[in-house]
Motif scaffolding. Structure first.
Motif, PDB file in Angstrom:
ATOM      1  N   LEU A  37       0.820  -1.215   0.000  1.00 23.58           N
ATOM      2  CA  LEU A  37       0.000   0.000   0.000  1.00 23.58           C
ATOM      3  C   LEU A  37       0.848   1.258   0.000  1.00 23.58           C
ATOM      4  CD1 LEU A  37      -3.079   0.303  -0.081  1.00 23.58           C
ATOM      5  CD2 LEU A  37      -2.279  -1.997   0.416  1.00 23.58           C
ATOM      6  N   ARG A  41       0.486   4.193  -2.779  1.00 24.84           N
ATOM      7  CA  ARG A  41       0.350   5.631  -2.475  1.00 24.84           C
ATOM      8  C   ARG A  41       1.491   6.416  -3.110  1.00 24.84           C
ATOM      9  NH1 ARG A  41      -1.158   9.716  -2.924  1.00 24.84           N
ATOM     10  NH2 ARG A  41      -2.198  11.177  -1.540  1.00 24.84           N
ATOM     11  N   VAL A  97      -8.534   0.797  -4.033  1.00 23.84           N
ATOM     12  CA  VAL A  97      -7.972   1.210  -2.752  1.00 23.84           C
ATOM     13  C   VAL A  97      -8.820   2.371  -2.254  1.00 23.84           C
ATOM     14  CG1 VAL A  97      -5.963   2.124  -1.555  1.00 23.84           C
ATOM     15  CG2 VAL A  97      -5.656   0.474  -3.387  1.00 23.84           C
ATOM     16  N   THR A  98      -9.294   2.265  -1.032  1.00 24.55           N
ATOM     17  CA  THR A  98     -10.209   3.283  -0.499  1.00 24.55           C
ATOM     18  C   THR A  98      -9.462   4.438   0.148  1.00 24.55           C
ATOM     19  OG1 THR A  98     -11.903   1.603  -0.121  1.00 24.55           O
ATOM     20  CG2 THR A  98     -12.146   3.680   1.065  1.00 24.55           C
ATOM     21  N   VAL A 100      -6.737   6.659   0.257  1.00 26.09           N
ATOM     22  CA  VAL A 100      -5.557   7.294  -0.336  1.00 26.09           C
ATOM     23  C   VAL A 100      -5.603   8.814  -0.178  1.00 26.09           C
ATOM     24  CG1 VAL A 100      -5.012   5.465  -1.970  1.00 26.09           C
ATOM     25  CG2 VAL A 100      -6.629   7.235  -2.618  1.00 26.09           C
ATOM     26  N   PHE A 247      -3.690  -5.099  -2.301  1.00 30.42           N
ATOM     27  CA  PHE A 247      -4.599  -4.007  -1.986  1.00 30.42           C
ATOM     28  C   PHE A 247      -5.153  -4.011  -0.571  1.00 30.42           C
ATOM     29  CE2 PHE A 247      -5.138  -4.893  -6.624  1.00 30.42           C
ATOM     30  CZ  PHE A 247      -4.519  -3.733  -7.085  1.00 30.42           C
ATOM     31  N   GLU A 249      -5.595  -2.744   2.836  1.00 26.43           N
ATOM     32  CA  GLU A 249      -5.310  -1.497   3.552  1.00 26.43           C
ATOM     33  C   GLU A 249      -5.371  -1.779   5.052  1.00 26.43           C
ATOM     34  OE1 GLU A 249      -7.411   1.909   1.403  1.00 26.43           O
ATOM     35  OE2 GLU A 249      -8.411   0.127   0.611  1.00 26.43           O
ATOM     36  N   ARG A 293     -15.726   4.255  -5.515  1.00 30.54           N
ATOM     37  CA  ARG A 293     -15.002   2.989  -5.373  1.00 30.54           C
ATOM     38  C   ARG A 293     -15.939   1.799  -5.594  1.00 30.54           C
ATOM     39  NH1 ARG A 293     -11.635   7.304  -3.933  1.00 30.54           N
ATOM     40  NH2 ARG A 293      -9.582   6.520  -3.371  1.00 30.54           N
ATOM     41  N   ARG A 438     -13.358  -6.982   3.080  1.00 32.61           N
ATOM     42  CA  ARG A 438     -13.739  -5.821   2.270  1.00 32.61           C
ATOM     43  C   ARG A 438     -15.242  -5.589   2.292  1.00 32.61           C
ATOM     44  NH1 ARG A 438     -10.843  -1.807   1.350  1.00 32.61           N
ATOM     45  NH2 ARG A 438     -12.214  -1.327  -0.391  1.00 32.61           N
TER      46      ARG A 438
END
Length: 506
Positions: A37, A41, A97-98, A100, A247, A249, A293, A438
Protein backbone atom coordinates in the motif's frame (compact mmCIF):
# COMPACT_ATOMS: atom_id res chain seq x y z
CA UNK A 1 3.55 21.72 -4.15
CA UNK A 2 2.82 18.13 -5.12
CA UNK A 3 5.20 15.58 -3.66
CA UNK A 4 7.00 12.64 -5.23
CA UNK A 5 6.69 9.05 -4.11
CA UNK A 6 10.19 9.18 -2.61
CA UNK A 7 9.29 12.27 -0.58
CA UNK A 8 6.20 10.52 0.75
CA UNK A 9 8.22 7.47 1.81
CA UNK A 10 10.73 9.68 3.60
CA UNK A 11 7.93 11.53 5.41
CA UNK A 12 6.69 8.39 7.18
CA UNK A 13 10.14 7.23 8.25
CA UNK A 14 9.77 9.29 11.42
CA UNK A 15 10.36 6.70 14.14
CA UNK A 16 6.64 6.11 14.80
CA UNK A 17 5.79 3.15 17.03
CA UNK A 18 3.99 0.61 14.84
CA UNK A 19 3.10 -2.93 15.96
CA UNK A 20 1.69 -5.75 13.83
CA UNK A 21 1.43 -9.49 14.49
CA UNK A 22 3.18 -9.02 17.83
CA UNK A 23 6.28 -7.33 16.42
CA UNK A 24 7.57 -3.77 16.38
CA UNK A 25 7.89 -2.55 12.80
CA UNK A 26 11.21 -0.90 12.03
CA UNK A 27 10.21 0.68 8.71
CA UNK A 28 6.63 0.72 7.41
CA UNK A 29 7.86 1.43 3.89
CA UNK A 30 9.62 -1.95 3.66
CA UNK A 31 7.57 -4.21 5.96
CA UNK A 32 5.81 -6.85 3.80
CA UNK A 33 2.34 -6.10 5.19
CA UNK A 34 2.59 -2.35 4.59
CA UNK A 35 4.87 -2.09 1.56
CA UNK A 36 2.21 -2.90 -1.08
CA UNK A 37 0.00 0.00 0.00
CA UNK A 38 2.92 2.36 0.61
CA UNK A 39 4.06 1.60 -2.94
CA UNK A 40 0.58 2.31 -4.31
CA UNK A 41 0.35 5.63 -2.47
CA UNK A 42 3.83 6.51 -3.72
CA UNK A 43 2.70 5.58 -7.23
CA UNK A 44 -0.16 8.05 -6.93
CA UNK A 45 2.27 10.80 -6.01
CA UNK A 46 4.52 9.99 -8.94
CA UNK A 47 1.58 10.03 -11.37
CA UNK A 48 1.12 13.70 -10.50
CA UNK A 49 4.51 14.37 -12.12
CA UNK A 50 4.53 12.02 -15.10
CA UNK A 51 3.77 13.58 -18.52
CA UNK A 52 1.09 11.00 -19.37
CA UNK A 53 -1.03 11.67 -16.27
CA UNK A 54 -0.01 14.95 -14.64
CA UNK A 55 -2.67 16.92 -16.55
CA UNK A 56 -5.29 14.62 -14.99
CA UNK A 57 -3.85 14.38 -11.49
CA UNK A 58 -2.76 17.98 -10.91
CA UNK A 59 -3.62 21.59 -11.71
CA UNK A 60 -1.70 24.84 -11.70
CA UNK A 61 -2.86 27.95 -9.89
CA UNK A 62 -0.92 31.10 -9.00
CA UNK A 63 2.29 29.50 -10.21
CA UNK A 64 1.92 26.45 -7.96
CA UNK A 65 1.07 22.87 -8.99
CA UNK A 66 -1.32 21.06 -6.65
CA UNK A 67 -3.24 17.78 -6.55
CA UNK A 68 -6.71 17.75 -8.10
CA UNK A 69 -7.95 15.60 -5.21
CA UNK A 70 -7.11 18.34 -2.69
CA UNK A 71 -8.73 21.19 -4.61
CA UNK A 72 -11.69 22.93 -3.00
CA UNK A 73 -14.70 22.29 -5.27
CA UNK A 74 -16.26 25.52 -6.54
CA UNK A 75 -17.70 24.29 -9.86
CA UNK A 76 -19.24 21.20 -11.43
CA UNK A 77 -16.10 20.95 -13.52
CA UNK A 78 -14.06 20.47 -10.35
CA UNK A 79 -16.11 17.36 -9.59
CA UNK A 80 -15.73 15.94 -13.08
CA UNK A 81 -11.97 16.46 -12.73
CA UNK A 82 -11.93 14.69 -9.37
CA UNK A 83 -13.93 11.77 -10.72
CA UNK A 84 -11.61 11.40 -13.71
CA UNK A 85 -8.51 11.57 -11.50
CA UNK A 86 -9.80 8.84 -9.16
CA UNK A 87 -10.73 6.58 -12.08
CA UNK A 88 -7.26 7.10 -13.53
CA UNK A 89 -5.64 6.12 -10.22
CA UNK A 90 -7.67 2.93 -9.81
CA UNK A 91 -7.24 1.87 -13.42
CA UNK A 92 -3.49 2.40 -13.18
CA UNK A 93 -3.10 0.07 -10.19
CA UNK A 94 -5.68 -2.45 -11.40
CA UNK A 95 -7.78 -2.59 -8.26
CA UNK A 96 -9.66 -0.66 -5.59
CA UNK A 97 -7.97 1.21 -2.75
CA UNK A 98 -10.21 3.28 -0.50
CA UNK A 99 -7.86 5.18 1.80
CA UNK A 100 -5.56 7.29 -0.34
CA UNK A 101 -6.64 10.77 0.81
CA UNK A 102 -9.15 11.97 -1.77
CA UNK A 103 -12.04 10.38 0.15
CA UNK A 104 -11.00 11.90 3.50
CA UNK A 105 -9.87 15.43 2.70
CA UNK A 106 -13.49 16.27 1.85
CA UNK A 107 -14.43 15.90 5.50
CA UNK A 108 -12.54 19.12 6.24
CA UNK A 109 -14.54 20.88 3.53
CA UNK A 110 -17.64 20.18 5.63
CA UNK A 111 -16.05 22.15 8.44
CA UNK A 112 -15.19 24.90 5.96
CA UNK A 113 -18.94 25.11 5.36
CA UNK A 114 -19.53 25.22 9.11
CA UNK A 115 -17.39 28.20 9.96
CA UNK A 116 -20.40 30.01 11.43
CA UNK A 117 -20.82 27.15 13.89
CA UNK A 118 -17.11 27.18 14.70
CA UNK A 119 -17.16 30.94 15.19
CA UNK A 120 -19.82 30.51 17.86
CA UNK A 121 -17.37 28.27 19.70
CA UNK A 122 -14.19 30.24 19.05
CA UNK A 123 -13.24 32.34 15.99
CA UNK A 124 -9.77 30.81 16.14
CA UNK A 125 -11.20 27.40 15.21
CA UNK A 126 -12.63 28.60 11.90
CA UNK A 127 -9.25 30.17 11.11
CA UNK A 128 -7.62 26.84 11.90
CA UNK A 129 -9.78 24.95 9.41
CA UNK A 130 -9.02 27.47 6.67
CA UNK A 131 -5.31 27.20 7.44
CA UNK A 132 -5.38 23.40 7.34
CA UNK A 133 -7.27 23.27 4.06
CA UNK A 134 -4.61 25.54 2.60
CA UNK A 135 -1.87 23.40 4.13
CA UNK A 136 -3.28 20.21 2.62
CA UNK A 137 -3.38 21.90 -0.77
CA UNK A 138 0.15 23.25 -0.59
CA UNK A 139 2.01 20.43 1.21
CA UNK A 140 0.12 17.44 -0.28
CA UNK A 141 0.16 15.10 2.76
CA UNK A 142 -1.39 11.65 2.88
CA UNK A 143 -4.47 12.68 4.85
CA UNK A 144 -6.79 10.16 6.53
CA UNK A 145 -9.51 10.40 9.17
CA UNK A 146 -10.20 8.79 12.52
CA UNK A 147 -13.78 8.30 13.71
CA UNK A 148 -14.40 5.12 15.65
CA UNK A 149 -13.44 4.63 19.30
CA UNK A 150 -13.33 1.31 21.20
CA UNK A 151 -16.49 2.64 22.98
CA UNK A 152 -16.64 -0.01 25.71
CA UNK A 153 -20.08 -0.52 27.30
CA UNK A 154 -22.42 1.50 25.11
CA UNK A 155 -25.23 1.34 27.65
CA UNK A 156 -23.20 3.65 29.88
CA UNK A 157 -22.01 7.21 29.33
CA UNK A 158 -18.22 7.50 29.07
CA UNK A 159 -17.98 9.08 32.51
CA UNK A 160 -19.32 5.88 34.14
CA UNK A 161 -16.63 3.57 32.73
CA UNK A 162 -12.98 3.74 31.77
CA UNK A 163 -12.88 7.29 30.32
CA UNK A 164 -10.32 6.25 27.71
CA UNK A 165 -12.96 4.22 25.86
CA UNK A 166 -13.78 7.48 24.07
CA UNK A 167 -11.04 9.90 23.07
CA UNK A 168 -11.11 12.91 25.40
CA UNK A 169 -9.16 15.93 26.57
CA UNK A 170 -7.35 15.45 29.87
CA UNK A 171 -5.54 18.79 30.12
CA UNK A 172 -5.22 22.23 28.56
CA UNK A 173 -1.82 23.87 28.28
CA UNK A 174 -0.48 27.03 26.71
CA UNK A 175 0.80 24.92 23.84
CA UNK A 176 -2.45 23.04 23.21
CA UNK A 177 -4.68 20.26 24.52
CA UNK A 178 -3.56 16.86 25.78
CA UNK A 179 -5.74 13.92 24.70
CA UNK A 180 -6.09 10.28 25.77
CA UNK A 181 -7.95 7.35 24.30
CA UNK A 182 -7.89 5.45 21.03
CA UNK A 183 -9.24 5.55 17.50
CA UNK A 184 -9.51 2.96 14.76
CA UNK A 185 -8.22 4.25 11.45
CA UNK A 186 -7.44 2.48 8.22
CA UNK A 187 -4.02 3.36 6.76
CA UNK A 188 -2.96 5.48 9.75
CA UNK A 189 0.32 3.59 10.20
CA UNK A 190 1.57 4.85 6.81
CA UNK A 191 -0.22 8.22 6.55
CA UNK A 192 0.95 11.72 7.48
CA UNK A 193 -2.03 13.19 9.31
CA UNK A 194 -5.55 12.37 10.42
CA UNK A 195 -8.67 14.46 10.93
CA UNK A 196 -9.59 13.06 14.35
CA UNK A 197 -13.15 13.64 15.50
CA UNK A 198 -15.68 12.30 17.99
CA UNK A 199 -17.76 9.24 17.43
CA UNK A 200 -21.51 9.36 18.04
CA UNK A 201 -21.12 9.99 21.75
CA UNK A 202 -23.57 9.74 24.63
CA UNK A 203 -23.23 13.20 26.11
CA UNK A 204 -26.96 13.76 26.43
CA UNK A 205 -28.12 17.37 26.38
CA UNK A 206 -24.88 18.73 27.75
CA UNK A 207 -23.63 21.86 26.01
CA UNK A 208 -20.01 21.04 26.84
CA UNK A 209 -18.02 17.83 26.95
CA UNK A 210 -14.35 16.89 27.02
CA UNK A 211 -15.26 14.17 24.52
CA UNK A 212 -16.52 16.67 21.92
CA UNK A 213 -13.19 17.40 20.31
CA UNK A 214 -11.91 17.47 16.75
CA UNK A 215 -8.38 18.13 15.58
CA UNK A 216 -5.71 17.45 12.98
CA UNK A 217 -3.26 14.91 14.34
CA UNK A 218 0.29 14.73 13.02
CA UNK A 219 0.75 10.96 12.92
CA UNK A 220 4.42 11.37 13.73
CA UNK A 221 3.58 12.95 17.11
CA UNK A 222 5.19 11.66 20.33
CA UNK A 223 3.15 9.27 22.51
CA UNK A 224 1.20 7.81 19.60
CA UNK A 225 1.17 4.04 19.25
CA UNK A 226 -0.14 2.12 16.23
CA UNK A 227 -1.42 -1.41 16.87
CA UNK A 228 -2.42 -2.93 13.53
CA UNK A 229 -4.45 -5.98 12.62
CA UNK A 230 -2.45 -8.63 10.82
CA UNK A 231 -2.45 -7.88 7.13
CA UNK A 232 -3.42 -10.28 4.36
CA UNK A 233 -0.28 -9.61 2.31
CA UNK A 234 2.17 -12.48 2.53
CA UNK A 235 -0.22 -15.00 4.06
CA UNK A 236 -0.49 -16.94 0.79
CA UNK A 237 1.24 -16.70 -2.60
CA UNK A 238 0.37 -13.63 -4.65
CA UNK A 239 -0.34 -15.84 -7.66
CA UNK A 240 -3.25 -17.41 -5.75
CA UNK A 241 -4.46 -14.26 -3.95
CA UNK A 242 -3.60 -11.34 -6.26
CA UNK A 243 -5.88 -8.78 -4.56
CA UNK A 244 -5.12 -9.61 -0.93
CA UNK A 245 -1.38 -9.33 -1.56
CA UNK A 246 -1.62 -5.95 -3.31
CA UNK A 247 -4.60 -4.01 -1.99
CA UNK A 248 -5.06 -4.82 1.69
CA UNK A 249 -5.31 -1.50 3.55
CA UNK A 250 -4.14 -2.28 7.06
CA UNK A 251 -6.49 -1.06 9.79
CA UNK A 252 -4.95 0.40 12.93
CA UNK A 253 -5.89 1.04 16.53
CA UNK A 254 -4.20 4.39 17.18
CA UNK A 255 -3.42 4.84 20.88
CA UNK A 256 -3.29 8.43 22.17
CA UNK A 257 -1.21 8.15 25.34
CA UNK A 258 -1.34 11.79 26.49
CA UNK A 259 -0.68 13.30 23.08
CA UNK A 260 -0.23 17.06 22.78
CA UNK A 261 -2.33 18.67 20.04
CA UNK A 262 -1.14 22.24 19.35
CA UNK A 263 -3.89 24.87 19.48
CA UNK A 264 -3.45 25.64 15.79
CA UNK A 265 -4.47 22.03 15.03
CA UNK A 266 -7.65 22.12 17.15
CA UNK A 267 -10.77 22.50 14.97
CA UNK A 268 -13.43 22.35 17.70
CA UNK A 269 -13.37 21.58 21.39
CA UNK A 270 -15.91 20.97 24.17
CA UNK A 271 -18.95 22.43 22.38
CA UNK A 272 -21.27 19.49 21.63
CA UNK A 273 -23.12 21.58 19.02
CA UNK A 274 -19.99 21.71 16.88
CA UNK A 275 -19.42 17.98 17.35
CA UNK A 276 -23.03 17.17 16.42
CA UNK A 277 -22.76 19.40 13.37
CA UNK A 278 -19.69 17.67 11.98
CA UNK A 279 -21.24 14.24 12.55
CA UNK A 280 -24.35 15.32 10.60
CA UNK A 281 -22.45 16.80 7.66
CA UNK A 282 -19.26 14.73 7.73
CA UNK A 283 -19.74 12.94 4.40
CA UNK A 284 -21.25 15.80 2.43
CA UNK A 285 -18.29 15.67 0.03
CA UNK A 286 -16.31 12.56 0.96
CA UNK A 287 -19.18 10.19 0.19
CA UNK A 288 -18.65 10.88 -3.52
CA UNK A 289 -15.19 9.27 -3.69
CA UNK A 290 -16.37 6.46 -1.42
CA UNK A 291 -19.31 5.58 -3.69
CA UNK A 292 -17.06 5.88 -6.74
CA UNK A 293 -15.00 2.99 -5.37
CA UNK A 294 -18.14 0.84 -5.32
CA UNK A 295 -18.63 1.63 -8.99
CA UNK A 296 -15.15 0.32 -9.78
CA UNK A 297 -15.77 -2.78 -7.66
CA UNK A 298 -18.96 -3.40 -9.66
CA UNK A 299 -16.88 -3.25 -12.84
CA UNK A 300 -14.51 -5.85 -11.39
CA UNK A 301 -17.38 -8.20 -10.54
CA UNK A 302 -18.97 -7.79 -13.97
CA UNK A 303 -15.65 -8.38 -15.75
CA UNK A 304 -14.83 -11.52 -13.77
CA UNK A 305 -18.34 -12.95 -14.15
CA UNK A 306 -18.55 -12.17 -17.87
CA UNK A 307 -15.16 -13.69 -18.63
CA UNK A 308 -16.21 -16.87 -16.82
CA UNK A 309 -19.52 -17.03 -18.67
CA UNK A 310 -18.16 -16.30 -22.13
CA UNK A 311 -15.20 -18.64 -22.03
CA UNK A 312 -17.55 -21.59 -21.50
CA UNK A 313 -20.38 -20.33 -23.71
CA UNK A 314 -22.81 -19.89 -20.82
CA UNK A 315 -23.44 -16.25 -21.71
CA UNK A 316 -25.85 -17.51 -24.40
CA UNK A 317 -28.25 -18.85 -21.77
CA UNK A 318 -31.11 -16.59 -20.76
CA UNK A 319 -30.71 -17.31 -17.04
CA UNK A 320 -27.07 -16.22 -17.20
CA UNK A 321 -27.92 -13.10 -19.19
CA UNK A 322 -30.50 -12.16 -16.56
CA UNK A 323 -27.95 -12.39 -13.76
CA UNK A 324 -25.41 -10.40 -15.75
CA UNK A 325 -28.12 -7.81 -16.29
CA UNK A 326 -28.69 -7.61 -12.52
CA UNK A 327 -25.03 -6.77 -12.07
CA UNK A 328 -25.29 -4.19 -14.86
CA UNK A 329 -28.36 -2.59 -13.25
CA UNK A 330 -26.49 -2.34 -9.94
CA UNK A 331 -23.47 -0.83 -11.67
CA UNK A 332 -25.47 1.68 -13.67
CA UNK A 333 -27.54 2.60 -10.61
CA UNK A 334 -24.34 3.71 -8.88
CA UNK A 335 -23.12 5.43 -12.03
CA UNK A 336 -26.43 7.29 -12.40
CA UNK A 337 -26.37 8.56 -8.82
CA UNK A 338 -22.78 9.80 -9.15
CA UNK A 339 -23.44 11.45 -12.50
CA UNK A 340 -26.69 13.08 -11.38
CA UNK A 341 -25.09 14.24 -8.12
CA UNK A 342 -22.68 16.34 -10.21
CA UNK A 343 -25.21 17.39 -12.85
CA UNK A 344 -27.59 18.62 -10.11
CA UNK A 345 -24.87 19.85 -7.74
CA UNK A 346 -25.83 22.38 -5.08
CA UNK A 347 -24.12 25.45 -3.68
CA UNK A 348 -23.14 24.82 -0.07
CA UNK A 349 -23.65 27.28 2.80
CA UNK A 350 -19.93 28.02 2.65
CA UNK A 351 -20.02 28.79 -1.07
CA UNK A 352 -18.55 25.51 -2.29
CA UNK A 353 -20.10 23.25 -4.91
CA UNK A 354 -21.34 20.06 -3.26
CA UNK A 355 -22.77 16.99 -5.00
CA UNK A 356 -26.55 16.85 -4.84
CA UNK A 357 -26.98 15.61 -1.30
CA UNK A 358 -30.13 13.51 -1.72
CA UNK A 359 -28.78 11.76 -4.80
CA UNK A 360 -25.34 11.22 -3.26
CA UNK A 361 -26.65 9.69 -0.05
CA UNK A 362 -29.26 7.52 -1.77
CA UNK A 363 -26.51 6.34 -4.12
CA UNK A 364 -24.41 5.34 -1.11
CA UNK A 365 -27.30 3.32 0.32
CA UNK A 366 -27.78 1.60 -3.04
CA UNK A 367 -24.08 0.78 -3.39
CA UNK A 368 -23.62 -0.58 0.15
CA UNK A 369 -26.96 -2.23 0.84
CA UNK A 370 -26.92 -4.33 -2.34
CA UNK A 371 -23.21 -5.16 -2.43
CA UNK A 372 -23.51 -8.53 -0.70
CA UNK A 373 -26.29 -9.58 -3.10
CA UNK A 374 -24.22 -8.58 -6.12
CA UNK A 375 -21.22 -10.51 -4.81
CA UNK A 376 -23.40 -13.60 -4.50
CA UNK A 377 -24.65 -13.21 -8.07
CA UNK A 378 -21.06 -12.87 -9.24
CA UNK A 379 -20.18 -16.06 -7.33
CA UNK A 380 -22.95 -17.93 -9.14
CA UNK A 381 -21.77 -16.67 -12.51
CA UNK A 382 -18.14 -17.53 -11.80
CA UNK A 383 -19.16 -21.07 -10.87
CA UNK A 384 -18.09 -23.53 -8.23
CA UNK A 385 -14.54 -23.78 -9.53
CA UNK A 386 -13.59 -20.61 -7.64
CA UNK A 387 -13.80 -22.62 -4.41
CA UNK A 388 -12.28 -25.91 -5.55
CA UNK A 389 -9.42 -24.96 -7.88
CA UNK A 390 -5.90 -25.98 -6.73
CA UNK A 391 -3.22 -23.34 -6.21
CA UNK A 392 -0.52 -22.28 -8.66
CA UNK A 393 2.03 -24.70 -7.22
CA UNK A 394 -0.12 -27.62 -8.35
CA UNK A 395 -0.31 -26.14 -11.85
CA UNK A 396 3.50 -26.11 -11.98
CA UNK A 397 4.41 -29.39 -10.25
CA UNK A 398 5.61 -32.02 -12.83
CA UNK A 399 3.27 -34.74 -11.58
CA UNK A 400 0.07 -32.65 -11.56
CA UNK A 401 0.68 -30.04 -14.26
CA UNK A 402 -0.32 -32.26 -17.24
CA UNK A 403 -3.65 -33.13 -15.62
CA UNK A 404 -4.47 -29.56 -14.65
CA UNK A 405 -3.47 -28.31 -18.10
CA UNK A 406 -5.87 -30.87 -19.55
CA UNK A 407 -8.87 -30.10 -17.36
CA UNK A 408 -8.45 -26.31 -17.12
CA UNK A 409 -7.85 -25.64 -20.80
CA UNK A 410 -11.16 -24.62 -22.36
CA UNK A 411 -10.00 -24.02 -25.94
CA UNK A 412 -7.05 -22.60 -27.83
CA UNK A 413 -7.93 -19.10 -26.62
CA UNK A 414 -8.44 -20.07 -22.97
CA UNK A 415 -5.47 -22.13 -21.84
CA UNK A 416 -5.09 -23.47 -18.31
CA UNK A 417 -2.89 -20.64 -17.02
CA UNK A 418 -5.34 -17.91 -18.02
CA UNK A 419 -8.19 -19.93 -16.58
CA UNK A 420 -6.29 -20.34 -13.31
CA UNK A 421 -5.52 -16.61 -13.11
CA UNK A 422 -9.16 -15.65 -13.66
CA UNK A 423 -10.42 -18.11 -11.05
CA UNK A 424 -7.80 -16.91 -8.55
CA UNK A 425 -8.82 -13.30 -9.15
CA UNK A 426 -12.52 -14.11 -8.72
CA UNK A 427 -11.89 -16.22 -5.62
CA UNK A 428 -9.90 -13.45 -3.96
CA UNK A 429 -12.53 -10.84 -4.83
CA UNK A 430 -15.55 -12.89 -3.77
CA UNK A 431 -14.63 -15.80 -1.49
CA UNK A 432 -11.40 -15.18 0.41
CA UNK A 433 -10.76 -13.80 3.90
CA UNK A 434 -9.84 -10.57 2.14
CA UNK A 435 -13.19 -10.55 0.30
CA UNK A 436 -15.11 -10.94 3.55
CA UNK A 437 -13.08 -8.21 5.17
CA UNK A 438 -13.74 -5.82 2.27
CA UNK A 439 -17.48 -6.51 2.37
CA UNK A 440 -17.63 -5.62 6.06
CA UNK A 441 -15.40 -2.59 5.52
CA UNK A 442 -17.64 -1.19 2.77
CA UNK A 443 -20.64 -1.65 5.04
CA UNK A 444 -19.19 0.39 7.91
CA UNK A 445 -16.40 2.54 6.48
CA UNK A 446 -18.60 5.63 6.25
CA UNK A 447 -20.71 4.86 9.33
CA UNK A 448 -23.19 1.97 9.76
CA UNK A 449 -26.26 1.40 7.56
CA UNK A 450 -28.68 3.15 9.91
CA UNK A 451 -26.58 6.31 9.68
CA UNK A 452 -26.60 6.05 5.87
CA UNK A 453 -30.39 6.03 5.96
CA UNK A 454 -30.47 8.85 8.51
CA UNK A 455 -28.44 10.97 6.07
CA UNK A 456 -31.02 10.26 3.37
CA UNK A 457 -33.81 11.24 5.76
CA UNK A 458 -32.16 14.57 6.52
CA UNK A 459 -31.46 15.45 2.90
CA UNK A 460 -34.40 14.17 0.86
CA UNK A 461 -36.88 16.85 -0.31
CA UNK A 462 -40.00 15.70 1.49
CA UNK A 463 -41.93 18.83 0.52
CA UNK A 464 -42.23 17.75 -3.10
CA UNK A 465 -44.26 14.58 -2.44
CA UNK A 466 -46.33 16.39 0.21
CA UNK A 467 -47.23 19.21 -2.17
CA UNK A 468 -48.09 16.78 -4.96
CA UNK A 469 -50.39 14.65 -2.79
CA UNK A 470 -52.02 17.75 -1.27
CA UNK A 471 -52.95 18.95 -4.75
CA UNK A 472 -53.87 15.52 -6.13
CA UNK A 473 -56.07 14.68 -3.14
CA UNK A 474 -57.57 18.17 -2.92
CA UNK A 475 -56.38 18.72 0.66
CA UNK A 476 -56.62 22.10 2.34
CA UNK A 477 -53.60 24.26 3.12
CA UNK A 478 -54.08 23.57 6.83
CA UNK A 479 -53.04 19.93 6.57
CA UNK A 480 -49.42 20.83 5.93
CA UNK A 481 -48.98 22.77 9.16
CA UNK A 482 -46.36 21.05 11.26
CA UNK A 483 -46.03 18.26 8.69
CA UNK A 484 -44.37 20.49 6.14
CA UNK A 485 -40.96 20.88 7.60
CA UNK A 486 -37.51 19.53 6.91
CA UNK A 487 -37.02 16.42 9.11
CA UNK A 488 -33.94 15.59 11.08
CA UNK A 489 -31.81 17.63 13.44
CA UNK A 490 -33.42 21.05 13.77
CA UNK A 491 -30.23 22.86 14.70
CA UNK A 492 -28.37 21.52 11.68
CA UNK A 493 -31.30 22.15 9.36
CA UNK A 494 -31.82 25.71 10.61
CA UNK A 495 -28.14 26.40 10.10
CA UNK A 496 -28.25 24.89 6.63
CA UNK A 497 -31.34 26.86 5.60
CA UNK A 498 -29.80 30.10 6.83
CA UNK A 499 -26.63 29.35 4.88
CA UNK A 500 -28.53 28.59 1.71
CA UNK A 501 -30.47 31.84 2.04
CA UNK A 502 -27.23 33.73 2.52
CA UNK A 503 -25.72 32.17 -0.62
CA UNK A 504 -28.86 32.96 -2.63
CA UNK A 505 -28.81 36.57 -1.46
CA UNK A 506 -25.19 36.98 -2.43
Amino acid sequence: MIRTGAQYRDSIRDGREVHVAGERVKDVTTHPMFKPLVDIRARFYDMQHEPATRHIMSFEQDGEVNAVANKLPFTQSDWWDKRRATDTLLEEIGGVVTRVGDETVGEMWSLFDGQDVLNEVDPQFSKNIRDHIARVLHTDPFHVSANTDPKGDRSKPPQEQDPDMLLHVVKETDAGIVVRGAKYETAAAYANQAFTKPTIANWGNAAYSDYAVGFICDLGSPNLKFICRTGFAGRAPAEDYPLANRFDEVDTLVIFDNVLIPWENVLFYRHTKAASFIRATLHRYSAFAFVQRNLKLADMMIGAALFNARQTGLDKQQAVQEKLSQLAVYREGINAHLTAAIALAERSPGGLMMPNQSLLYTGRVLACSQLHEMMHIARELCGGQICVTPDKAAFEAPETKPWLDKFYTVNEDWVAEDRRKLLAFARDMLNSDYAGHRLTFQLFAQSPPFAHLAAVYRNFDWDGPLDFVKKAAGLSDKVLGEIRRQPGDSAVNSWFAAGQAKVAAE
